[in-house]
Enzyme design. Structure first.
Site, mmCIF file in Angstrom:
data_model
loop_
_atom_site.group_PDB
_atom_site.id
_atom_site.type_symbol
_atom_site.label_atom_id
_atom_site.label_comp_id
_atom_site.label_asym_id
_atom_site.label_seq_id
_atom_site.Cartn_x
_atom_site.Cartn_y
_atom_site.Cartn_z
ATOM 1 C CG HIS A 1 -10.478 4.209 -11.363
ATOM 2 N ND1 HIS A 1 -10.602 5.496 -10.854
ATOM 3 C CD2 HIS A 1 -11.619 3.564 -11.012
ATOM 4 C CE1 HIS A 1 -11.761 5.608 -10.234
ATOM 5 N NE2 HIS A 1 -12.393 4.446 -10.314
ATOM 6 C CG HIS A 2 -7.950 8.583 -11.801
ATOM 7 N ND1 HIS A 2 -8.650 7.850 -10.883
ATOM 8 C CD2 HIS A 2 -6.826 9.010 -11.149
ATOM 9 C CE1 HIS A 2 -8.000 7.822 -9.735
ATOM 10 N NE2 HIS A 2 -6.883 8.517 -9.870
ATOM 11 C CD GLU B 1 -2.393 3.041 -3.095
ATOM 12 O OE1 GLU B 1 -3.351 3.807 -3.291
ATOM 13 O OE2 GLU B 1 -2.116 2.588 -1.969
ATOM 14 C CG HIS C 1 -9.795 -0.467 -1.189
ATOM 15 N ND1 HIS C 1 -8.693 -0.980 -1.838
ATOM 16 C CD2 HIS C 1 -9.316 0.472 -0.334
ATOM 17 C CE1 HIS C 1 -7.605 -0.389 -1.397
ATOM 18 N NE2 HIS C 1 -7.946 0.504 -0.483
ATOM 19 C CG ASP D 1 -1.751 1.210 1.387
ATOM 20 O OD1 ASP D 1 -2.674 1.380 0.582
ATOM 21 O OD2 ASP D 1 -1.486 2.020 2.311
ATOM 22 C CB ALA D 2 0.238 4.421 0.200
ATOM 23 C CB VAL D 3 5.479 2.003 -2.035
ATOM 24 C CG1 VAL D 3 4.985 0.609 -1.720
ATOM 25 C CG2 VAL D 3 5.348 2.318 -3.519
ATOM 26 C CG HIS D 4 2.780 7.486 -2.610
ATOM 27 N ND1 HIS D 4 1.921 6.575 -3.182
ATOM 28 C CD2 HIS D 4 2.035 8.184 -1.716
ATOM 29 C CE1 HIS D 4 0.709 6.724 -2.659
ATOM 30 N NE2 HIS D 4 0.759 7.688 -1.765
ATOM 31 N N GLY E 1 -14.879 3.556 -2.002
ATOM 32 C CA GLY E 1 -15.017 3.888 -0.584
ATOM 33 C C GLY E 1 -14.598 5.291 -0.218
ATOM 34 C CG ASP F 1 -2.280 7.560 -14.701
ATOM 35 O OD1 ASP F 1 -2.592 8.215 -13.700
ATOM 36 O OD2 ASP F 1 -1.164 7.621 -15.242
#
Length: 584
Positions: free
Chosen positions: A307-308, A285, A374, A253-256, A378, A305
């Site tokens: 998805h958006h 991610e 999600h 998750d969110a490795v940035h 969400g 990208d």
């Protein structure tokens, strides 16, 4: 694998306990109903002890300052995250499918789900036959690391080694992994290494240097990955899930929000070594869109990208991060299908800085594309799904594009029948102070959106901590059986059969032959597969037909009958999609 942290069963009912607790003068082992025992201090601020503690023993550590804490590497809990840690024996589980090797990554079709909404590990096991028959190859579980309370998305975990007590026992989780393998399914786990949740994290008391004292990220204290014990705590956690539970991959998750890229590279290298001979997938991610991490260290990245772009085309929404895609959504989607990322160094209006790197050299399998996740459902105030926001035929067209394109497709639970049940943000914190803070913070977050400028409107945003918010998010089996939803599931099944039979064996060496926008509302993309076949997909996300050159070969799939036959005379029909396959 020998873990540095935690309680590891040894011979004759003995267990080795080990804790990194720098700065403490003493550490005691407390076993429920027994006298405390002192741990011995090792070099480098480690403490250890081998003591009588068979599987099932309840224990915790008492620090030199008098505070009793659960084991941060607890593998099971009794009494939530503040309760007793429990000694477990991973060797006690008898695997029924020990020879399972996994699914080759380019052939994957991922299905993301929340274990709690399924009723726990046993609830997921009950749905495995349906998912396997549908054509899913790989389950992705949202995080199961133990969190405070009975309900949570999983991203507030504080005990990374302990499967959530509310979902079942560790061996019931092993049984889920085992059962998935028995149905020919790989199974991945979402893990969170960038932060801890707001309740039940004791690392600040055990080892304050676990965190940077002068840095924070959006979720709290920033973790100091420059310290070897900190790196090992998380890397060994990754190995723990891959070896002791036999997961076939991890999504990080969110490795940035992890400042040290060498940590990610070390994690990948050690995971490969520990799982040699198996197909595993390490997935990111990463808001930075860093293509270099996908060249050798990680199999793929969630490609938000795509998805958006699809969301803008289907709904017309332009607020927040959708603003980065609203000017030319069809052209942006074409770039993503051909080259991977939309943002490859250009400035993001939403972020206010450049984002991304060149990605055209990467294979399609380096990108996981989705119509929903999600996050994207969400994080909406009301948890609306795309089936509530877009034309049904547009959703079918997007599903065809998603499931037939060579990139790895991912469905979010309920996507396959176009569920209209919401997926809301939910928690189950037991302290009123934290519950209030989460509720008010959620409503404040949406004050910047035009549709929630009215305070009365914001008050209608569901309370994350209310049990009803969780219950409203459960998938509804009765909805799935309704004729219009059953028809979507049958359509998805037909697409996945076509993918498996005609495309999957040849996806590993697929290469892009280019893509372009159809007017400003559609896209046409083409790839050469590993066997030389030519795959063409065209999709249109507006009412009016658009001119479109048919692909070479035979029709592989249509979002509704007759679209391909009418193409020459009428163009690609509104809210429609077609795929063609030319055999070599």
């Amino acid at each position: 694998m020998t873990r540095s942290f935690g309680a590891i069963p040894a011979a004759a009912g003995l267990t080795r306990f080990r804790l990194w607790a720098p700065g403490h003068s003493a550490v005691m082992l407390e076993r429920q109903g027994q006298a405390p025992l002192p741990l011995r201090r090792e070099d480098d601020e480690w403490w250890s002890l081998e003591a009588e503690a068979p599987a099932g023993t309840r224990y915790r550590y008492k620090l030199g300052n008098g505070l009793s804490v659960p084991d941060p590497a607890s593998t099971a809990q009794d009494g939530d995250v503040d309760g007793w840690s429990v000694v477990t024996d991973p060797a006690a589980y008898e695997w029924q499918h020990p020879d399972w090797k996994g699914t080759p990554w380019p052939q994957s079709v991922v299905y993301e789900l929340h274990v709690g909404l399924y009723g726990g590990y046993k609830g997921v096991i009950a749905d495995l036959p349906r998912l396997a028959a549908l054509g899913v190859t790989t389950l992705e579980l949202m995080p199961v690391a133990d969190f405070a309370g009975l309900r949570n998305w999983g991203y507030d975990g504080v005990l990374p080694y302990a499967p959530a007590e509310t979902y079942g026992t560790p061996d019931e989780l092993r049984a889920l992994v085992d059962a998935a393998h028995g149905h020919g399914l790989s199974i991945m786990l979402d893990v969170v290494y960038n932060h801890f949740g707001p309740s039940g994290n004791y690392w600040g008391a055990i080892a304050p240097v676990f965190f940077h004292q002068d840095k924070a990220n959006p979720w709290g204290q920033s973790i100091d990955f420059t310290r070897a014990p900190v790196r090992d705590f998380f890397i060994e956690n990754a190995l723990y899930w891959l070896t002791e539970f036999r997961f076939d991959g991890l999504r990080l998750d969110a490795v940035h929000a992890i400042e040290d890229d060498t940590f990610l590279q070390e994690l990948s290298a050690r995971a490969r070594q520990a799982t040699a001979g198996r197909h595993i997938a390490l997935v990111l991610e990463n808001e930075r869109n860093d293509a270099t991490l996908l060249e050798s260290d990680f199999e793929a990245q969630w490609n938000d990208d795509v998805h958006h772009c699809l969301h803008v085309l289907l709904t017309g929404e332009e607020e927040s991060y959708y603003a980065d895609y609203s000017d030319r959504p069809a052209a942006h989607l074409a770039r993503a299908l051909a080259n991977g990322f939309v943002y490859q160094g250009e400035e993001s209006k939403n972020l206010g800085h450049a984002r991304g790197s060149q990605s055209a050299h990467l294979p399609p399998s380096a990108f996981i594309n989705s119509l929903q996740t999600h996050d994207q459902v969400g994080n909406r105030a009301m948890g609306e799904r795309i089936a509530q926001l877009a034309q049904p035929e547009g959703v079918r067209a997007a599903l065809l594009l998603l499931l037939i394109s060579p990139q790895v497709p991912m469905l979010f639970m309920g996507d396959e029948w176009a569920s209209e049940r919401p997926f809301l943000f939910f928690t189950g914190f037991t302290t009123e102070e934290l519950a209030t803070a989460v509720r008010e913070g959620r409503r404040k977050e949406f004050a910047r959106f035009a549709s929630f400028n009215d305070p009365e409107r914001r008050e209608k945003i569901p309370d994350p901590n209310a049990p009803g918010t969780f219950e409203a998010s459960r998938p509804d089996p009765a909805e799935r059986l309704q004729p219009r939803h059953a028809a979507v599931e049958a359509f998805v099944g037909s697409l996945l059969r076509a993918r498996k039979e005609s495309l999957a064996p040849h996806l590993a060496a697929a290469t892009s032959l280019g893509a372009h926008a159809l007017h400003d509302t559609g896209v046409r993309a083409q790839w050469r597969l590993g066997n030389g076949a030519i795959l063409t997909v065209a999709a249109q996300f507006a009412d009016a037909p658009v001119a479109c050159q048919p692909g070479p070969g035979e029709v592989l799939a249509e979002s509704r009958p007759g679209l391909a036959a009418a193409l020459a005379a009428e163009g690609l029909g509104g809210f429609g999609a077609v795929a063609w396959l030319q055999q070599p």
